[in-house]
Enzyme design. Structure first.
Site, PDB file in Angstrom:
ATOM      1  CG  ASN A 436     -14.433   5.981 -53.982  1.00 29.99           C
ATOM      2  OD1 ASN A 436     -14.497   7.064 -54.681  1.00 29.99           O
ATOM      3  ND2 ASN A 436     -14.018   5.010 -54.687  1.00 29.99           N
ATOM      4  CE  LYS A 642     -14.383  -8.644 -48.094  1.00 27.15           C
ATOM      5  NZ  LYS A 642     -14.983  -8.549 -49.357  1.00 27.15           N
TER       6      LYS A 642
END
Ligand code: ADP
Ligand code: ASP
Ligand code: MG
Length: 781
Positions: A436, A642
């Site tokens: 993508n 993260k």
């Protein structure tokens, strides 16, 4: 049997520690049967030259000072490296040799070449003994027994036969720089001549490769000791190396390449100070693009000469033991001579030379064919702007010479380098992952290249997918890569990818990792070894085990390479920029909280108890908002990663497990498989509704939050469901958005907030373009 020659220059043998390092390299990278060529230790040849000059001037004081210096230097090396019985025997041999030199001085029988030869003889003897002490089978050879010249011509057949003595079961430590004439008298091969000894011996023993080990990591665009931003070249072609050498650059001797003519012997220049680092390969014409170099010219005389006969410059160069460059300029021929030899050369040229300029310095720029004239004009203008008055300028197709009165200082050299050399560099881009985000990135690349090319030439040269890859060193067209892919893609094999990367002859290379593959991220250290910068959206390397991560960071630093990963947290949101900026401006981050997962943000914002949580999960899965297996999101691992990336950005040395993790599902669902999950969604619903009810009782709502508290006595680092006030920034967040709330010394009560879409192919691809832009910009400086 494949054999190799390893040459260690004076800079690699300047102290006992350097000998240790050299022995390590030999024992780990060479084999028995190889030839180890050594130069005189450190500045020993310079000191011997000084001794010779003092002898000629009959300067008694200087003679005894220099002799004392030599004795001290050598005996210190011997004492530091050797133990009994070697130490005593080598020390007494040294004493005997120094006594002989004194005797020759007193009886006026000193001979120059024989005197200079001591430097190399001492190094070979010391290194061979040291290797033996380490239980290696080593033997020292005097190259005068191996290399003979008659009337200045090497006797190839005789020499080849003599080289049969170099045994296959031992390390053959051979003196560089020296040879013998037919009568057995010592002759030398000229300053820096050990490089030449190495390639000659390689030819005689049919070696496969020659490594020139020195104190820099290869050949650079200019002297890296003078210009910090000098670029190390992975490959340079022989003609350019030769020209540099003729212009007096010390990194290779002018004749080094002659014995390699018509051979496939590989020649590399590498660092003995960092033996695992990248090196420069000197390749045959056509196998490397032509590069730009600046080489310094310090204290030369310029002679106009007439009637040079063939081979005369070579003969003159042999006499003064120094490279000599001659060139045509206008209708005349000129000779660039180191000033201290200019009288000697004039005398040898018997009235055929005229001194045009004396004691001039400056530079030569070696460049791609055809650029010499333009570069000379540009350099002239830059030097004029920087108050340098030129005395002589000689442009040629593939180089130019500019002479001025004073040596150029580092500042001026840096300006010239930035404006004339750095601008010719190119950046090669390799993109891995064409899903993508990757596909959008390539789509955007075509337009973005127009912008980047204003900074420096950027070319897409490689595309990598999980099964196949496509490489074209001259560049791929991002507009029609799919067509080329259909016809030219080859199976992806990581070793082949690494080969392609190290073969790529670009000044700068970057691997852009848009995969989500952990195994691909494990190749990063090898990408860095191949000289590649890294840009990644992949979170694995940034959250890998601390030792691995720190070694990668150190390796990058050592090689002056960058790693940008802005999109690994918050997609295109500039969270890394903001944190860096705060740190760079002297602020101190005290607290960092937020919602870092678009999926969990969407789920929590939509959950109001009116429908079971699991229905929302399935809806998110249907709409492609979650990972194909939504448990990946619910596990909280992604948020934990993260937070770790940002914590490391803030300088914390944490590992993943140092961040407390409470998943957004009960333990039973974590332990079970997918079917169990689907059959027991009710467990998820009960889990969430219970926590939501507790939160509601306090008039709060649930958000899946990451929290890093740096100011507390004990570091707090955790991710999990958290009840927050309904008007809290985390609660009012638009479903699907990310938010980063930063409290720092300067943003204490009123935090700095970055908020917006933290996922999505367009914004992520744009964030990667931002990394590529900043990389290009910093390289173009
Ligand atoms: P060695 O003792 O190993 O023979 P030299 O001193 O002869 O080494 O040559 C290496 C030196 O050449 C480096 O220390 C560096 O200062 C100098 N040098 C000049 N120009 C360059 C260049 N373009 N690339 C690398 N080194 C250079
Ligand atoms: N020792 C010699 C010199 O200093 C030869 C060499 O280093 O290659 O020039
Ligand atoms: Mg040298």
């Amino acid at each position: 049997m494949s054999r190799a020659v390893h040459k260690f220059g004076g800079s690699s043998l300047s102290s006992a520690n350097r000998y240790h390092a050299v022995a390590n390299i030999i024992l780990s990278q060479a084999s028995e049967g190889d030839v180890i060529v050594v130069s005189a230790a450190g500045k020993t040849t310079d000191i011997l030259v000084k001794l010779w000059q003092s002898y000629q001037q009959q300067d008694q004081q200087a003679l005894s000072d220099v002799l004392a210096l030599l004795e001290q230097h050598q005996s210190e090396l011997i004492q530091e490296l050797l133990v009994a019985p070697f130490q005593q025997s080598v020390l007494s041999a040294l004493a005997g040799e120094l006594a002989d030199i004194s005797e020759q001085i007193n009886t006026a029988q000193l001979q120059e070449a024989q005197l200079l030869a001591h430097g190399e003889l001492w190094s070979a003897r010391l290194l061979a003994h040291y290797l033996k002490q380490l239980d290696a089978n080593a033997r020292a050879f005097d190259a005068r027994q191996l290399l003979t010249l008659a009337d200045g011509q090497l006797q190839h057949e005789t020499n080849k036969q003599a080289c049969a003595q170099l045994g296959l079961t031992q390390y053959n430590v051979v003196t560089g720089f020296i040879a013998a004439d037919e009568a057995g008298n010592t002759v030398t091969l000229g300053r820096n001549g050990s490089d030449y000894s190495a390639t000659l011996l390689a030819r005689y023993i049919d070696a496969q490769s020659v490594s020139i080990w020195t104190d820099t990591q290869g050949v650079f665009s200019t002297d890296p000791r003078k210009v910090k931003r000098a670029i190390r070249y992975g490959k340079i072609c022989r003609a350019q190396a030769n020209l540099l050498a003729r212009l007096g650059n010390p990194v290779l001797h002018a004749k080094t390449l002659t014995p390699l003519k018509d051979s496939t012997i590989k020649l590399v220049v590498r660092s003995s100070f960092d033996s695992s680092s990248a090196a420069t390969e000197i390749v045959t014409e056509g196998l490397a693009k032509q590069k730009r170099f600046i080489t310094n010219l310090d204290n030369y005389d310029l002679l106009k000469v007439a009637d040079l006969h063939e081979g005369e410059v070579g003969e003159l160069s042999r006499v003064i033991q120094h490279a000599l460059h001659h060139f045509d300029h206008g209708d005349d021929t000129f000779l660039l001579v180191p000033a201290q030899y200019s009288n000697q050369i004039s005398a040898l040229l018997t009235g055929r030379s005229n001194l045009v300029e004396s004691n001039v310095s400056g530079l030569a720029i070696v460049c791609e064919q055809g650029a010499g004239h333009t570069l000379a004009a540009q350099a002239k203008a830059i030097l004029a702007e920087n108050n340098v008055t030129l005395r002589f300028v000689s442009p040629h197709d593939e180089y130019c010479i500019l002479l001025c009165e004073q040596q150029l200082d580092t500042d001026r050299l840096t300006i010239l380098h930035d404006q004339l050399v750095s601008v010719s560099q190119e950046l090669a881009v390799i993109v891995a992952g064409l899903g993508n985000v990757g596909a959008v990135f390539i789509e955007q690349l075509e337009k973005q290249l127009l912008r980047l090319n204003q900074l420096l030439p950027v070319k897409l040269v490689g595309l990598v997918r999980s099964q196949h890859m496509l490489f074209n060193p001259s560049g791929l067209n991002p507009e029609n890569w799919t067509d080329t892919w259909q016809s030219q893609a080859v199976p992806f094999i990581s070793k082949e990818l690494l080969n392609h990367l190290s073969e790529l002859d670009y000044e700068h290379k970057v691997v852009i990792d848009i995969t989500a593959s952990e195994s691909f991220s494990q190749l990063y250290p090898q990408f860095v070894d191949a000289g590649c910068h890294l840009i990644c959206a992949n979170k694995y390397a940034g959250t890998a085990e601390l030792n691995w991560y720190q070694a990668l960071q150190e390796n990058l630093k050592l090689r002056n390479l960058q790693w940008r990963y802005n999109t690994s947290v918050g997609a295109g949101l500039p969270i890394n920029f903001a944190l860096n900026d705060l740190l760079n401006s002297g602020d101190k981050v005290e607290r960092l909280t937020g919602v870092f997962s678009g999926t969990l943000s969407w789920l929590c914002a939509h959950y109001d108890g009116s429908q079971p949580f699991s229905e929302l999960v399935m809806q998110a899965k249907e709409m492609g908002y979650s990972e194909p297996d939504p448990r990946e999101d619910l596990s909280g691992r992604d948020v934990q990663r993260k937070l770790l990336i940002l914590a490391r950005e803030l300088g914390l040395t944490l590992d993943l497990d140092d961040i407390e993790l409470s998943p957004l599902m009960p333990q039973a669902l974590i332990d079970g498989d997918w079917d169990f999950f689907i059959d027991n969604l009710v467990l998820l619903d009960e889990y969430v509704s219970k926590l939501a009810a507790q939160a509601a009782a306090q008039n709060k709502v649930l958000r899946y939050a990451a929290e890093l508290e740096l100011n507390a006595d004990k570091l707090v680092a955790k991710v999990g469901l958290k009840p927050v006030d309904k008007d809290d920034a985390l609660a009012t967040l638009k479903p699907g958005d990310n938010i980063f709330v930063i409290n720092s010394q300067w943003y204490q009560d009123n935090p700095l907030v970055i908020q917006g879409p933290g996922a999505g192919k367009e914004v992520t691809a744009a964030g990667i373009h931002s990394d590529l832009y900043w990389l290009s910009k910093s390289l173009a400086k």
